[in-house]
Design an enzyme around this catalytic site. Structure first.
Site, PDB file in Angstrom:
ATOM      1  N   SER A 292     -71.463 -44.688  34.980  1.00 39.09           N
ATOM      2  CA  SER A 292     -70.637 -43.325  34.592  1.00 39.09           C
ATOM      3  C   SER A 292     -71.762 -42.820  33.962  1.00 39.09           C
ATOM      4  O   SER A 292     -71.681 -41.516  33.723  1.00 39.09           O
ATOM      5  CB  SER A 292     -69.547 -43.578  33.737  1.00 39.09           C
ATOM      6  OG  SER A 292     -69.829 -44.315  32.556  1.00 39.09           O
TER       7      SER A 292
ATOM      8  N   GLU B 241     -67.821 -52.924  29.398  1.00 33.20           N
ATOM      9  CA  GLU B 241     -68.515 -53.824  28.298  1.00 33.20           C
ATOM     10  C   GLU B 241     -67.643 -54.817  27.442  1.00 33.20           C
ATOM     11  O   GLU B 241     -68.449 -55.624  26.615  1.00 33.20           O
ATOM     12  CB  GLU B 241     -68.919 -52.621  27.277  1.00 33.20           C
ATOM     13  CG  GLU B 241     -67.841 -52.113  26.521  1.00 33.20           C
ATOM     14  CD  GLU B 241     -68.406 -50.520  26.134  1.00 33.20           C
ATOM     15  OE1 GLU B 241     -68.127 -50.342  24.791  1.00 33.20           O
ATOM     16  OE2 GLU B 241     -68.959 -49.791  26.684  1.00 33.20           O
TER      17      GLU B 241
END
Length: 442
Positions: A180, A327
């Site tokens: 992204s 993450e």
């Protein structure tokens, strides 16, 4: 390049002798700090960042902007609780300059568009792993928008951006399915392009959408006009109107993703961990931890002071799509390896392109401690087994190091190789970790 002592050193991960009871002041958000530095560098007036994160990634960003002519002054506020600040003084961006990106995705992706606005050549280089990380989305898009870039056809580092002092901008199509950050990189500099920018994502599913929402919110906060799919625009299209950016006085939120290992400690060992200043509203992906870790057996309360997270010591498996919050995968995988039932983590095939191939690394390291983890097409399946001690390799990946520390709370004899890699986003992690355990740390 020979490894230094910190890269080869083994850190004995402390085992929790009982329930934890700690307040952990988590340093500022890397994602917010680095976006704020870029926006302040492109503004029409000076700005302030208060309580910024000082870590390898953010210091690399600051050094890169300084190399291109931006003034960044550091100081400490005199008011109680004001802490450190950076004053950012925009100036004419210029080369020649060389930028060391380290292995920071935000630096290697956010700054080539900034360099295209500079007057002169800006060379980008970094750690060996940075050469393997995808950058083609930014390079190809900038060429369409009018930039001249030499990368010898690699679509990756090292490369040189030959800045012409301005960039036409306009519409561009990119495939951001691998990161992204490709979208965020173009949006952040878009207000300074002559025609602004219209970014159209044409690939498969877009990972880490909260990070794009963070970029949009921060752009709007400095006066940019941004049209998004959420605001009634076309799906997968973001438009930024050209215009001046305002200088801001911004206090950086704590890094909620870096709060993960400390919250996990309460899940694994039982007890309560308090993270002060947890925001009531945020675009940080780490805020999903409140939901995920509650499903895995904890409970939390958001107060005016911060987040209070409590664990009973019982950990439940989970079936969860982490596509927007990839993450968090290493820490969740570590907790899942200690659960009372299997877990399936989905939607994170893009993690194979992060600081390391995180899916392969987690599978190998947990299994070498006696675990039962298998890779799937887009994630991991984790069947809890009794684990034993051993060396937990980190692959120069900060989130691998904290994942190993989580397992070490419940498993004696876990040794983390190169725990110093946590300095990428979480300086002083070993001291914060042992401080959380206090006298209970074995």
């Amino acid at each position: 390049m020979a490894p230094n002592d910190s890269q080869t050193a083994l850190w004995p991960a402390p085992t929790a002798a009982g329930a934890v009871a700690a307040t952990v002041h988590v340093p500022g958000s890397k994602s917010v700090t680095n976006r704020a530095l870029v926006l302040a560098a492109l503004a029409s007036e000076p700005g302030w960042l208060r309580r910024p994160l000082r870590s390898r990634d953010t210091l690399l960003m600051a050094a890169a902007l300084r190399a291109m002519g931006v003034g960044i002054e550091e100081g400490v506020g005199t008011e109680k609780g004001s802490g450190e600040f950076w004053r950012v003084i925009p100036s004419g961006l210029h080369g020649p300059a060389t930028v060391d990106v380290g292995n920071a995705g935000t630096v290697m992706r956010f700054l080539p568009p900034v360099a295209a606005l500079a007057d002169g050549p800006i060379r980008f280089d970094g750690d060996p792993r940075s050469y393997e990380r995808p950058l083609h989305g930014v390079i190809d898009a900038l060429r369409v928008l009018g930039a001249r870039i030499d990368d010898d056809g690699r679509g990756a580092l090292p490369l040189t951006v030959h800045g012409g002092g301005a960039l036409d901008g306009g519409p561009v199509e990119i495939d951001a399915s691998s990161s992204s950050q490709f979208v965020s990189a173009l949006l952040l500099s878009g207000p300074r392009f002559n025609q602004g920018v219209e970014v159209r994502h044409i690939g498969s599913s877009l990972p880490s959408m909260p990070h794009i929402r963070m970029t949009v919110d921060m752009l709007r906060a400095v006066g940019a006009q941004v049209d998004t799919p959420e605001s009634g625009g076309e799906p997968n299209v973001w438009r930024v109107t050209p215009g001046a950016l305002l200088g801001r006085d911004l206090t950086v939120e704590p890094d909620l993703s870096n709060a993960q290992p400390f919250l996990a400690a309460a899940l694994v060992a039982g007890g309560k961990v308090v993270v002060p200043d947890w925001p009531a509203r945020t675009t940080q992906p780490g805020d999903r931890l409140r939901q995920i870790f509650t499903e895995m057996g904890g409970s939390c309360e958001l107060t005016e002071y911060g987040l209070e997270f409590t664990g009973s010591g019982a950990i439940h498996g989970i079936d969860v799509d982490l596509g927007e919050v990839g993450e968090l995968t290493p820490g969740i995988a570590a907790v899942a390896a200690l659960a009372d039932s299997p877990s399936t983590l989905r939607g994170v095939s893009h993690l194979r392109l992060h600081e390391t191939d995180r899916l392969a690394a987690l599978t190998k390291e947990i299994n070498e401690l006696g675990g039962d983890v298998t890779e799937t097409a887009d994630g991991l399946h984790i069947r809890p087994r009794r684990l034993h001690g051993g060396i937990f390799h980190t692959y120069e990946d900060h989130r691998m190091a904290t994942a190993g520390a989580i397992i070490g709370l419940a498993v004696e004899g876990v040794q983390i190789k190169n725990v110093a890699t946590t300095a990428k986003t979480l300086p002083d992690f070993p001291d914060l970790w042992t401080g959380m355990l206090g006298s209970d740390g074995a």
